[in-house]
Design an enzyme around this catalytic site. Structure first.
Site, PDB file in Angstrom:
ATOM      1  N   GLU A  57       0.821  -1.214   0.000  1.00  0.00           N
ATOM      2  CA  GLU A  57       0.000   0.000   0.000  1.00  0.00           C
ATOM      3  C   GLU A  57       0.855   1.264   0.000  1.00  0.00           C
ATOM      4  O   GLU A  57       0.535   2.242  -0.651  1.00  0.00           O
ATOM      5  CB  GLU A  57      -0.867  -0.025   1.257  1.00  0.00           C
ATOM      6  CG  GLU A  57      -2.046   0.877   1.170  1.00  0.00           C
ATOM      7  CD  GLU A  57      -2.946   0.643   2.370  1.00  0.00           C
ATOM      8  OE1 GLU A  57      -3.363   1.640   2.954  1.00  0.00           O
ATOM      9  OE2 GLU A  57      -3.202  -0.521   2.722  1.00  0.00           O
ATOM     10  N   ASP A  58       1.961   1.242   0.756  1.00  0.00           N
ATOM     11  CA  ASP A  58       2.698   2.491   1.001  1.00  0.00           C
ATOM     12  C   ASP A  58       4.010   2.637   0.248  1.00  0.00           C
ATOM     13  O   ASP A  58       4.642   3.671   0.308  1.00  0.00           O
ATOM     14  CB  ASP A  58       3.031   2.615   2.511  1.00  0.00           C
ATOM     15  CG  ASP A  58       1.772   2.665   3.358  1.00  0.00           C
ATOM     16  OD1 ASP A  58       0.710   2.964   2.795  1.00  0.00           O
ATOM     17  OD2 ASP A  58       1.857   2.395   4.568  1.00  0.00           O
TER      18      ASP A  58
END
Length: 735
Positions: free
Chosen positions: A91-92
């Site tokens: 996600e990051d």
């Protein structure tokens, strides 16, 4: 303020957390596991190296903490530790699921994918949270570890919520109470569920939370003394009979104390089961049941049990696998005490829930295993057959989390476990969809009962069917299980579609007869004439005879007559605007959002906030609506539409009047109403809008609607009223 960060100190701290994780995990590790964990740690460290948390600490401490919870508090193994360490990389950071699969294999990749939020654009009105949640559940159905790691992630976020801005705190806390605490409950993670609920309270109702924590703390010494005296005789007898056991006192959680106080309308001192005493036996699986009952008989030799409070989850475990024997007994000091009796295995399962099942897979878990497995199968089925919106799905799913069970039997004696309040119709669908769709009624314990009959524990149910029976809209009110509801909705939708087709055929034939062309323009004329907003509805109403096809006449299509307009959706009423005028809220009293722009806003009628209340704004198509953070609808709004929550607080103002309700109870006497009204009108310059008082058997209860400036003004009024002779309770209520 920027503090200078010493990289070496940070590196040491990260290593300290990492070593602690390895130490905790050591008993669970096999061959090359430690190597894999190290690789995952280094990967995550590298991927997150530029990132910091809101609190300023290096980001890697978050995945490390989640992995620690996964091992220490849930008891999962290597795969889960690795997935926890990597749960945010996709996600990051530039990492993709494919990279995770290449480096750590398909299992870890699938779990990480389930934990990665869906990014992308969502239509207004759908909820990003709901979509993400649905995705996570889809992975749950093939790997329950996704949810367990998600719960660990959420628990760490809640423990470190201090560094977040207020609106984020409210959003995260609300999501937690709405979804994650019920999920932890359902998966049998008792201690995690309790902590999540308490933390929710800490951030949403800080004052009450702090007060209760202090009350519990003050009573701790007395409680320990009490437990010691209570346990002593039981202790001696257990030793004499040669039991291996441990006794623990378990205080009730803050959240459940408050829930009990509110639900039963009692004070802190009246909550009788502030703590429970737990007796944990070390016995082999085949002797568990007998041993629990033996200890029960020892406890009740010394203390009188309350016959209505015996709960036997040893013979029939709860659906989340919980097994225990509970009894409430009267102590020598006149207090009720709950005593929980269970084996070490049962205690493990009660604390660590689903994860503990694997540890005891071969032992006596066939029964509890099947109940949890069957729940996960139900979730799977629900996901596969579900074509409603994510939000509807979430609602449905939540209803399935907190249910008590009802135990019923088929005519051949097979046990069927359904949610509490389930009906004969739910029972029919549980047996088979076809039986449900053709269900006429039921014979319950040999007596005829309607579809809507609510099952009771121990009912024996025989379903009566007929080929001619068909579901109706009304059936949706008779069922509580999502399986039944989905099947009925599907059938009704198909039925409506088929009838719509028949209707279209009838209309086409009718137009042919009149020599009129079947065109969109002519169809629109028909819709407008019969006041129907869309074609399928119109055809359906023709098919079922609600509209008589013979009313379609040639003159409806006269080209010289202008076609009537199609019915439109109604404008939202200007009611809010009127309320604003009456209440005199003006736009410079609230500061909304990060910027102090002046917004158009309305006050929510569901919770009637007044200045001084803790409030938040909620964006809607019509502008911002202001709610109290304790509003009954708040949790659902924040957890489903966190992105539409806006910070809001009151600025100083006075001389404006807001409507608030006060509920007052006490013992009736002559002149009481007079005293109450005198306080209201004389002492505080408060205008009263209405007062109703009922008295019954020497007790009275009244409701007074008053106009006040803000919460401080209201509190003063409540304090003065509570001093009136004969008044026992005064509280604000949402009008």
């Amino acid at each position: 303020m920027s503090t200078v960060i010493d990289p070496e100190v940070e590196r040491q701290e990260i290593l300290r957390h990492y070593r602690r994780l390895l130490r905790t995990a050591k008993p669970y590790l096999k061959g090359g596991d430690a190597k894999l964990i190290k690789k995952a740690f280094n990967t995550s460290l590298e991927a997150h190296k530029e990132m910091r948390r809101k609190s300023g600490e290096p980001y890697i401490l978050h995945p490390l903490a989640v992995a620690q919870i996964v091992v220490e508090e849930i008891g999962l193994g290597t795969t889960s530790i690795i997935a926890a360490l990597l749960h945010d990389v996709v996600e990051d950071t530039p990492w993709e699921v494919a990279d995770v699969e290449r480096e750590f294999g398909p299992k870890v990749a699938r779990i990480v994918d389930g934990l990665t939020k869906i990014s992308g654009v969502f239509d207004y009105g759908t909820s990003e949270q709901a979509e993400n949640f649905r995705k996570m559940l889809l992975t749950l159905s093939d790997d329950v570890r996704v949810i367990l790691i998600k719960l660990a992630d959420r628990l760490h976020n809640m423990r470190t919520l201090d560094s977040m801005p207020r609106h984020k705190q409210l959003k995260i806390a609300s999501e937690t109470i709405y979804l994650y605490a019920p999920l932890a409950h359902r998966l049998g993670l008792y201690s995690i569920k309790t902590e999540l609920e308490d933390l929710y309270l800490k951030y949403t109702d800080t004052e009450i939370y702090t007060e209760l924590v202090n009350r519990v703390r003050q009573s701790r010494a007395a409680r320990n003394r009490f437990i010691k005296e209570f346990v002593q005789p039981v202790d001696e007898e257990l030793k004499a009979q040669g039991f291996q056991y441990e006794v623990k006192g378990r205080p009730k959680s803050i959240y459940s104390i408050l829930r009990k106080m509110r639900k039963q309308n009692i004070t802190f001192d009246e909550v009788y089961d502030l703590f429970a005493i737990r007796i944990i036996l070390d016995v082999p699986p085949e002797q568990e049941k007998a041993a629990c009952w033996q200890v029960y008989s020892i406890v009740t030799d010394f203390y009188q049990p309350n016959p209505d409070r015996l709960r036997d989850w040893v013979s029939t475990p709860k659906a989340n696998g919980y097994e225990s024997l509970h009894t409430t007994v009267m102590s020598r000091t006149g207090q009720w005490v709950e005593v929980q009796i269970r084996s070490r295995r049962m205690d493990d399962i009660a604390e660590k829930g689903y994860a503990a099942h694997w540890k005891y897979k071969d032992a006596a878990t066939a029964q509890s295993e099947s109940t949890l497995e069957s729940w996960i199968n139900k979730v799977r089925e629900m996901l596969e057959s579900n074509n409603s919106s994510a939000l509807e799905f979430m609602d449905e799913f939540r209803q399935n989390l907190f249910v008590k069970e009802v135990y019923a039997f088929t005519p051949k004696g097979k046990l069927v476990i359904l949610p509490d309040k389930a009906t004969a119709l739910d029972f029919a669908f549980e047996i088979h969809s076809h039986i449900g769709l053709q269900c006429l009624g039921a014979k319950v314990n040999q007596k005829l009962q309607p579809l809507s009959y609510q099952l009771r524990n121990g009912d024996q149910v025989e379903i009566l069917t007929s080929q001619k029976q068909k579901p109706t809209e009304e059936w949706l009110q008779y069922v509580t299980t999502s399986k039944a509801r989905t099947r009925i909705k599907d059938w009704l939708r198909d039925d409506k579609r088929n009838k719509s087709e028949d209707g279209r055929y009838l209309v086409e034939k009718r137009l042919e007869l009149l020599g009129i062309e079947y065109s969109q323009d002519n169809l629109n004329r028909l819709l407008a004439h019969f006041n129907t907003s869309n074609a399928p509805d119109f055809f359906y109403r023709i098919a079922i005879g609600q509209i008589d096809g013979r009313e379609i006449q040639k003159d409806l299509f006269d080209p010289s007559v202008e076609a009537p307009r199609l019915p439109s959706m109604l404008e939202p009423k200007a009611f809010d605007h009127e309320v604003q005028k009456v209440r005199g809220v003006n736009a410079n009293m609230l500061v909304i959002g990060e910027r102090t722009d002046k917004f158009d806003y309305t006050i929510a009628p569901c919770c009637n906030p007044i200045p001084g209340d803790d409030v938040f704004g909620f964006e809607t198509d019509q502008g911002i609506v202001i709610h109290r953070t304790s509003c009954p609808k708040a949790v659902q709004m924040m957890s489903n539409f966190g992105n539409r929550i806006v910070r809001a607080k009151w600025t100083d103002q006075s001389e404006l009047a807001f409507l608030a309700g006060i509920r007052i109870k006490g013992s009736d006497r002559v002149g009481l109403v007079n005293d109450v009204t005198r306080i209201i009108s004389n002492s505080l310059k408060v205008n009263m809008r209405s007062i109703t008082i009922d008295s019954d058997d020497g007790m009275f209860e009244g409701q007074i609607m008053v106009f006040v400036n803000d919460t401080a003004h209201l509190d003063k009024l409540i304090q003065r009223l509570s001093k009136v002779n004969g008044v026992l309770q005064v509280e604000r209520f949402d009008s």
